[in-house]
Design a protein around this motif. Structure first.
Motif, short mmCIF file in Angstrom:
data_model
loop_
_atom_site.label_atom_id
_atom_site.label_comp_id
_atom_site.label_asym_id
_atom_site.label_seq_id
_atom_site.Cartn_x
_atom_site.Cartn_y
_atom_site.Cartn_z
N UNK A 1 45.72 39.25 48.30
CA UNK A 1 45.45 38.96 46.91
C UNK A 1 44.86 40.13 46.30
N UNK A 2 43.97 40.86 47.18
CA UNK A 2 43.20 41.90 46.62
C UNK A 2 44.35 43.20 46.30
N UNK A 3 45.03 43.20 47.16
CA UNK A 3 46.20 44.17 47.45
C UNK A 3 47.21 44.16 46.13
N UNK A 4 47.76 42.93 45.88
CA UNK A 4 48.55 42.75 44.82
C UNK A 4 48.01 42.47 43.50
N UNK A 5 46.62 42.02 43.21
CA UNK A 5 46.16 41.82 42.06
C UNK A 5 45.80 43.40 41.70
N UNK A 6 45.34 44.06 42.83
CA UNK A 6 44.39 45.38 42.32
C UNK A 6 45.74 46.24 41.87
N UNK A 7 47.20 46.11 42.46
CA UNK A 7 47.89 46.87 42.06
C UNK A 7 48.34 46.69 40.59
N UNK A 8 48.38 45.39 40.35
CA UNK A 8 48.69 44.92 38.88
C UNK A 8 47.70 45.20 37.89
N UNK B 1 41.09 40.36 40.76
CA UNK B 1 40.67 41.28 41.85
C UNK B 1 39.32 41.58 42.12
N UNK B 2 38.35 41.64 41.30
CA UNK B 2 36.98 41.53 41.47
C UNK B 2 36.60 40.72 42.08
N UNK C 1 53.45 34.36 36.31
CA UNK C 1 54.48 34.44 37.23
C UNK C 1 54.60 35.71 38.16
N UNK C 2 54.06 36.71 37.54
CA UNK C 2 54.06 38.07 38.10
C UNK C 2 53.24 37.89 39.49
N UNK C 3 52.27 37.00 39.56
CA UNK C 3 51.54 36.98 40.86
C UNK C 3 52.44 36.37 41.75
N UNK C 4 53.27 35.51 41.53
CA UNK C 4 54.24 34.97 42.88
C UNK C 4 55.06 36.13 43.38
N UNK C 5 55.13 37.48 42.85
CA UNK C 5 55.81 38.32 43.82
C UNK C 5 54.76 38.80 44.82
#
Length: 385
Positions: free
Chosen positions: A279-286, A253-254, A188-192
């Motif tokens: 998607x790269x931005x948010x997944x990379x931050x997480x 992210x990769x 669910x954190x990806x929904x942010x």
């Protein structure tokens, strides 16, 4: 109001470490700006376009990471401060360094740029009064340049005060508890990241100006990142979920990075490219947050000192890069040797300036540093009385 879930004095070495790393990456990035083919204040006569794929990826995550960490920092600060004390602290640590920077730190950058472009003849003493014409850059000499981040962060902290007050109520505490429970389930954190995608897609035609009042895409994007960081800071349960998801987040992210490098815009249509970049931005931050929380559990001996110097380093770094870079343009060396020279000299000089500032009590607040802790002198028994 419920008791805080962690002690008020708890430290966060993972976030401190990430903040220091982001500042170092920012220094690398701005040094590279002198050598790629993008528009910047001064440019090397020999470009290094090989830098651009890596810099394009770094541009997606370097400042967003700092904003998410800053948002989380506000959550931690509010655990031990009243709203009034928080607002006063942010005024001292954000607005004061911003104003000082606009009148003292940034003008040398503009002066050097004017010399580089042949737009001014004469010494700095003749140039500096033009700052007080208060004509915004680029037409004039009044600007916050790289300190835009500080201006935006102060604005977010101020605008969010009613929200912070609401979250302190019993209803706000219940809402945060439900948010923590929801974010701690599944992915669910990806929904942010969805609002980030929408802002970048719907406002894609607005340029990134960093001028606050005419910069809706950047203002909303970083505002969302600030709020996301604050929410993560208020939701202790989600951090364990991030750690559990770290390998999957890294794979995501990769994959997004691969798409970004193989099919960048304009090869890929603009909207899918923006979605992939988001998607790269948010997944990379997480990924950064998750792996740091998993592996950095204690503070190394060097970290508190580096953390204390990271803010003045940020304030100084671009001015030093521009000035050192301008002087190095005359060196009879190739672009790679010049890049290494500018990078090394500017980093060492910026660090030296930060250490000098840290030793002068009246300068510390102008660079957002806390007062130095008073030393406790322990007298020998025979010296007493």
């Amino acid at each position: 109001m419920n008791a805080p879930t962690r002690p008020a004095a708890a430290h966060h070495p993972d976030l401190d470490w990430l903040r220091v790393l982001a500042i170092v990456v920012l220094h690398l990035f701005h040094t590279g700006m002198m050598f790629n083919t993008w528009e910047w204040h001064i440019k090397s006569p020999q470009a290094l376009p090989q830098l651009e794929p890596v810099m394009g990826v770094l541009h997606l995550v370097r400042m967003p990471l700092l904003m998410v960490i800053s948002g989380a920092g506000t959550a931690f600060a509010l655990r031990r401060r009243t709203l009034g004390a928080f607002a006063k602290d942010r005024t001292k640590r954000l607005l004061l360094p911003l104003v000082f920077g606009m009148f003292v730190v940034v003008p040398p950058q503009i002066y050097v740029e004017r010399l580089f472009r042949g737009q001014f003849q004469g010494g700095y003493a003749a140039f500096y009064p033009t700052v007080f014409d208060f004509v915004p850059y680029p037409a004039g000499s009044f600007s916050w340049h790289h300190l835009w981040f500080v201006a935006y962060l102060f604005t977010y902290c101020t605008l969010a005060l009613p929200l912070f007050a609401a979250l302190r109520t019993e209803r706000g505490e219940r809402l945060l508890a439900r948010a923590d429970a929801w974010l701690s389930r599944g992915v669910n954190v990806l929904w942010l990241g969805v609002p980030l995608v929408l802002v970048r897609v719907l406002l894609r035609d607005f340029p990134e100006t960093h001028a606050l009042l005419d910069d809706p895409r950047t203002f909303l994007l970083y505002g969302l990142l600030f709020l996301n960081g604050h929410l993560l800071g208020r939701c202790p349960g989600v951090w364990g979920r991030l750690v559990a998801l770290r390998h999957g987040l890294l794979a995501l992210a990769v994959a997004a990075l691969g798409v970004e490098l193989v099919w960048p815009w304009p090869v890929m249509p603009v909207v899918p490219a923006i979605v992939g970049g988001s998607l790269l931005l948010w997944s990379g931050l997480l990924v950064a947050l998750a792996y740091a929380r998993r592996h950095i559990r204690v503070s190394p001996a060097w970290l508190p000192h580096a953390q204390a110097l990271s803010y003045p380093f940020y304030i100084f770094h671009q001015t030093v890069i521009v000035c050192v870079g301008y002087l190095c343009l005359r060196l009879p060396v190739g672009p790679w040797a010049m890049l290494l020279t500018v990078l090394t000299v500017s980093f060492a000089l910026t660090l030296a300036l930060c250490k000098a500032v840290s030793r002068v009590a009246w300068l510390r607040p102008l660079f957002g540093m806390k007062p130095r802790a008073a030393r406790t002198v322990v007298l020998a028994p025979e010296a007493v009385g």
